[in-house]
Design a protein around this motif. Structure first.
Motif, PDB file in Angstrom:
ATOM      1  N   GLU A  92       0.434  -0.949   0.292  1.00 34.16           N
ATOM      2  CA  GLU A  92       0.042   0.404  -0.099  1.00 34.16           C
ATOM      3  C   GLU A  92       0.583   1.152  -0.045  1.00 34.16           C
ATOM      4  OE1 GLU A  92      -3.806   0.371   2.018  1.00 34.16           O
ATOM      5  OE2 GLU A  92      -2.831  -1.030   3.311  1.00 34.16           O
ATOM      6  N   ASN A  93       2.128   1.173   0.581  1.00 36.53           N
ATOM      7  CA  ASN A  93       2.960   2.465   1.001  1.00 36.53           C
ATOM      8  C   ASN A  93       4.441   2.275  -0.266  1.00 36.53           C
ATOM      9  OD1 ASN A  93       3.639   1.063   2.855  1.00 36.53           O
ATOM     10  ND2 ASN A  93       3.498   2.836   4.247  1.00 36.53           N
ATOM     11  N   SER A  94       4.796   1.245  -0.534  1.00 40.90           N
ATOM     12  CA  SER A  94       6.110   1.097  -0.900  1.00 40.90           C
ATOM     13  C   SER A  94       5.778   0.816  -2.216  1.00 40.90           C
ATOM     14  CB  SER A  94       6.498   0.212  -0.268  1.00 40.90           C
ATOM     15  OG  SER A  94       6.411  -1.130  -0.212  1.00 40.90           O
ATOM     16  N   THR A  95       7.398   0.775  -3.423  1.00 42.56           N
ATOM     17  CA  THR A  95       7.135   0.531  -4.726  1.00 42.56           C
ATOM     18  C   THR A  95       8.704  -0.238  -4.872  1.00 42.56           C
ATOM     19  OG1 THR A  95       8.007   2.947  -5.442  1.00 42.56           O
ATOM     20  CG2 THR A  95       5.220   2.021  -5.512  1.00 42.56           C
ATOM     21  N   ILE A  96       8.280  -0.813  -5.707  1.00 42.14           N
ATOM     22  CA  ILE A  96       9.953  -2.104  -5.969  1.00 42.14           C
ATOM     23  C   ILE A  96      10.106  -1.231  -7.499  1.00 42.14           C
ATOM     24  CG2 ILE A  96       8.624  -3.468  -5.638  1.00 42.14           C
ATOM     25  CD1 ILE A  96      11.062  -4.917  -5.302  1.00 42.14           C
ATOM     26  N   ASN A  97      11.248  -1.096  -8.060  1.00 37.82           N
ATOM     27  CA  ASN A  97      11.867  -1.101  -9.178  1.00 37.82           C
ATOM     28  C   ASN A  97      12.700  -2.702  -9.957  1.00 37.82           C
ATOM     29  OD1 ASN A  97      13.579  -1.166 -11.780  1.00 37.82           O
ATOM     30  ND2 ASN A  97      14.063   0.495 -11.424  1.00 37.82           N
ATOM     31  N   ARG A  98      11.538  -3.390 -10.151  1.00 36.02           N
ATOM     32  CA  ARG A  98      11.424  -5.025 -10.531  1.00 36.02           C
ATOM     33  C   ARG A  98      12.986  -5.084 -11.430  1.00 36.02           C
ATOM     34  NH1 ARG A  98       6.046  -6.010 -14.221  1.00 36.02           N
ATOM     35  NH2 ARG A  98       6.545  -4.404 -14.612  1.00 36.02           N
ATOM     36  N   LEU A  99      13.717  -4.419 -12.294  1.00 34.48           N
ATOM     37  CA  LEU A  99      14.860  -4.243 -12.437  1.00 34.48           C
ATOM     38  C   LEU A  99      15.992  -4.407 -11.542  1.00 34.48           C
ATOM     39  CD1 LEU A  99      15.821  -5.010 -15.001  1.00 34.48           C
ATOM     40  CD2 LEU A  99      16.644  -2.736 -15.701  1.00 34.48           C
ATOM     41  N   GLU A 100      15.975  -3.614 -10.601  1.00 35.86           N
ATOM     42  CA  GLU A 100      16.851  -3.518  -9.760  1.00 35.86           C
ATOM     43  C   GLU A 100      16.724  -4.155  -8.851  1.00 35.86           C
ATOM     44  OE1 GLU A 100      18.842  -0.552  -8.715  1.00 35.86           O
ATOM     45  OE2 GLU A 100      18.219   0.993 -10.416  1.00 35.86           O
ATOM     46  N   GLY A 101      15.543  -4.940  -8.782  1.00 32.25           N
ATOM     47  CA  GLY A 101      15.429  -6.000  -7.310  1.00 32.25           C
ATOM     48  C   GLY A 101      16.166  -7.252  -7.941  1.00 32.25           C
ATOM     49  N   LEU A 102      15.868  -7.290  -9.465  1.00 31.77           N
ATOM     50  CA  LEU A 102      16.597  -8.517 -10.261  1.00 31.77           C
ATOM     51  C   LEU A 102      18.266  -8.207  -9.480  1.00 31.77           C
ATOM     52  CD1 LEU A 102      14.600  -9.376 -13.236  1.00 31.77           C
ATOM     53  CD2 LEU A 102      14.848 -10.888 -10.233  1.00 31.77           C
ATOM     54  N   LEU A 103      18.174  -7.041 -10.111  1.00 34.64           N
ATOM     55  CA  LEU A 103      19.883  -7.112 -10.321  1.00 34.64           C
ATOM     56  C   LEU A 103      20.703  -6.933  -8.762  1.00 34.64           C
ATOM     57  CD1 LEU A 103      20.467  -3.571 -12.859  1.00 34.64           C
ATOM     58  CD2 LEU A 103      21.109  -5.657 -13.125  1.00 34.64           C
ATOM     59  N   ASN A 104      19.609  -6.367  -7.414  1.00 37.80           N
ATOM     60  CA  ASN A 104      20.253  -6.291  -6.284  1.00 37.80           C
ATOM     61  C   ASN A 104      20.186  -8.042  -5.343  1.00 37.80           C
ATOM     62  OD1 ASN A 104      21.111  -3.658  -6.472  1.00 37.80           O
ATOM     63  ND2 ASN A 104      19.668  -2.923  -5.351  1.00 37.80           N
ATOM     64  N   LEU A 105      19.390  -9.002  -6.555  1.00 40.92           N
ATOM     65  CA  LEU A 105      19.962  -9.879  -5.644  1.00 40.92           C
ATOM     66  C   LEU A 105      21.134 -10.982  -5.326  1.00 40.92           C
ATOM     67  CD1 LEU A 105      17.240 -12.113  -8.787  1.00 40.92           C
ATOM     68  CD2 LEU A 105      16.955 -11.695  -5.740  1.00 40.92           C
ATOM     69  N   ASP A 106      21.005 -10.999  -4.413  1.00 41.75           N
ATOM     70  CA  ASP A 106      21.939 -12.081  -3.697  1.00 41.75           C
ATOM     71  C   ASP A 106      21.898 -13.495  -4.164  1.00 41.75           C
ATOM     72  OD1 ASP A 106      24.148 -13.449  -1.755  1.00 41.75           O
ATOM     73  OD2 ASP A 106      23.245 -12.352  -0.447  1.00 41.75           O
ATOM     74  N   ILE A 107      22.891 -13.909  -4.632  1.00 43.02           N
ATOM     75  CA  ILE A 107      22.541 -14.949  -5.591  1.00 43.02           C
ATOM     76  C   ILE A 107      23.494 -16.311  -4.134  1.00 43.02           C
ATOM     77  CG2 ILE A 107      22.559 -14.410  -7.445  1.00 43.02           C
ATOM     78  CD1 ILE A 107      24.902 -15.410  -8.125  1.00 43.02           C
ATOM     79  N   THR A 108      23.782 -16.070  -3.280  1.00 48.99           N
ATOM     80  CA  THR A 108      24.573 -16.511  -2.101  1.00 48.99           C
ATOM     81  C   THR A 108      24.105 -17.825  -0.860  1.00 48.99           C
ATOM     82  OG1 THR A 108      25.430 -14.688  -0.434  1.00 48.99           O
ATOM     83  CG2 THR A 108      27.196 -15.216  -1.827  1.00 48.99           C
ATOM     84  N   PRO A 109      22.861 -17.784  -0.940  1.00 54.31           N
ATOM     85  CA  PRO A 109      21.971 -18.739  -0.150  1.00 54.31           C
ATOM     86  C   PRO A 109      22.097 -20.273  -0.836  1.00 54.31           C
ATOM     87  CG  PRO A 109      21.979 -16.233   0.249  1.00 54.31           C
ATOM     88  CD  PRO A 109      22.402 -15.841  -0.771  1.00 54.31           C
ATOM     89  N   PHE A 110      22.039 -19.546  -2.663  1.00 54.31           N
ATOM     90  CA  PHE A 110      21.124 -20.763  -3.807  1.00 54.31           C
ATOM     91  C   PHE A 110      21.878 -21.132  -4.684  1.00 54.31           C
ATOM     92  CE2 PHE A 110      18.855 -16.807  -2.333  1.00 54.31           C
ATOM     93  CZ  PHE A 110      17.231 -17.102  -2.660  1.00 54.31           C
ATOM     94  N   THR A 111      23.640 -20.556  -4.086  1.00 53.35           N
ATOM     95  CA  THR A 111      24.482 -21.256  -5.611  1.00 53.35           C
ATOM     96  C   THR A 111      25.792 -21.140  -4.754  1.00 53.35           C
ATOM     97  OG1 THR A 111      25.052 -21.853  -7.679  1.00 53.35           O
ATOM     98  CG2 THR A 111      24.477 -19.624  -6.736  1.00 53.35           C
TER      99      THR A 111
END
Length: 432
Positions: free
Chosen positions: A57-76
């Motif tokens: 309701e009160n926040s937005t997220i940039n979908r591309l930025e979210g993917l760029l900032n993914l931390d992959i270390t817990p998964f691989t």
């Protein structure tokens, strides 16, 4: 500054809980809004758009930025390695990415790779494969995690260094035992100019016009004196994160021009760190929407050029009695002045005019605390009788592998004839 702080137009809607008129925007409504904007001709603009999707309701997220900032270390365990090399012009940096099975600590753990040298001006189309040899590793400030930047040099499939591979020769010089024993230190002052993207004119300058004369801009602060500080500060932190031995930064004499210093670095490391720092700076200016220029004289006229002053010392120079060793090194440098000038950067003749804190390109000179000389020795070095010298001749677009190894070779490995040495000593005595 606005161009740096907000290089792209952002479509960004925030909803306020306290507002009785706030209604959730559906994906359909969002798409409709963008469609209407496009119909008005916004898509023809040079502006770029970042599309935001509603998260709550009160926040937005940039979908591309979210993917760029993914931390992959817990998964691989896999990491991304950005292989970086110097292109055919000798000043352009190129790079491409590959997945590595697990984190590495040394470049010897990385595989060699190849690229199309015909597309970088480094090989003919009928035999275009050039091989990348990993040589130095830095943490990747853009991807974070265990991901890395890899400085590489370049070879033919038969293992011969290609002509633009200046690191190979530098490594040979720095692996000489006489040079190793002297533990050569380098401190390199990299100057650069930030340009506006569309007009290729310095940042902060009126399009097609000029700001006020030089004077208030060097190490200055304020919207009318400092242009591009965000780029400089972002680069500073990114270099520290990466493990580059960056030691400082400042605004330069010409508005829109900046400098950072790397060092002290030992031997071949100096070149690796400068090239990695240049790559990071290219990436940051790419994101900021400004153009990086390493031209030694980007603006003709009564404006300072851009150099890459190189501070240099050996173990003998740093010890008691080192001032005499420094003077002997300066003598050798005077005898090979033309060799150094020819290797100190393209377009340097436009900068080394004898004005704007430079010496003439045609004349070798040295002095204590004199920024109008080829070689400057600091007051503290003179006072203590030991220290370092500053070679003020290299241009901003110089190859650090070439400059550092040539300084080492001339001062530690090259021996002039007794006659040439005597004549040079007389000339230098008159100069001082």
């Amino acid at each position: 500054m606005a161009q740096i702080l907000a290089p792209t137009t952002q479509w960004h809607m925030r909803l306020n809980k306290s507002s009785t008129n706030a209604n959730p925007m559906t994906a359909k409504m969002w798409g409709s809004l963008l469609l209407k904007q496009n119909k008005k001709g916004v898509s023809k603009s040079s502006s770029k758009f970042r599309v935001y999707a509603l998260q709550s309701e009160n926040s937005t997220i940039n979908r591309l930025e979210g993917l760029l900032n993914l931390d992959i270390t817990p998964f691989t365990d896999k990491i991304i390695a950005e292989y970086i090399w110097i292109g055919g012009s000798g000043i352009d940096v190129r790079s491409k990415s590959r997945t590595i099975p697990k984190p590495v600590e040394h470049p010897s753990e990385l595989p060699k790779w190849n690229y199309d040298g015909s597309s970088t001006g480094q090989a003919p189309g009928e035999d275009s494969e050039v091989i990348l040899y990993p040589q130095a590793i830095f943490k990747d400030p853009f991807r974070g995690g265990n991901n890395i930047l890899v400085i590489c040099d370049t070879y033919t499939p038969q293992g011969e260094p290609i002509p633009t591979n200046k690191r190979h020769r530098a490594a040979e010089i720095f692996s000489n035992q006489k040079v190793i024993d002297e533990v050569p230190w380098f401190g390199i002052e990299q100057e650069y100019t930030l340009l506006q993207t569309n007009v290729k004119w310095p940042l902060g300058w009126p399009a097609g016009g000029y700001p006020g004369p030089q004077g208030p801009y060097y190490c200055g602060a304020g919207a009318d004196k400092s242009f591009g500080r965000d780029v400089s500060d972002a680069h500073y932190k990114a270099c520290l994160y990466a493990g580059i031995n960056i030691s400082g930064t400042n605004g330069e004499v010409m508005p829109g021009q900046w400098e950072y210093q790397v060092g002290p670095s030992v031997g071949i490391e100096a070149g690796d760190h400068i090239w990695a720092s240049r790559y990071i700076l290219e990436r940051i200016t790419e994101q900021a929407g400004v153009v990086l220029s390493l031209d030694p004289k980007p603006i003709e006229g009564d404006w300072n050029g851009a150099g890459c002053h190189t501070n240099f010392s050996t173990k003998s120079m740093r010890e008691d009695g080192g001032y005499e060793v420094i003077k002997k090194a300066i003598l050798n440098l005077s005898l090979r002045h033309k060799d150094h000038i020819s290797a100190y950067g393209e377009g340097n003749e436009r900068r080394l005019t004898g004005k704007h804190e430079t010496a003439s390109i045609n004349t070798f000179s040295w002095g204590v605390a004199n920024r109008g000389c080829s070689i400057r020795v600091g007051r503290e070095t003179e006072k203590k009788g030991k220290g370092y010298l500053e070679d003020r001749r290299p241009a901003s677009n110089m190859d650090p592998y070439v400059v550092t190894s040539l300084l080492a070779e001339t001062t530690m490995l090259w021996e002039p004839t007794l006659e040439a040495e005597a004549l040079a000593a007389q000339k230098l005595a008159l100069n001082v």
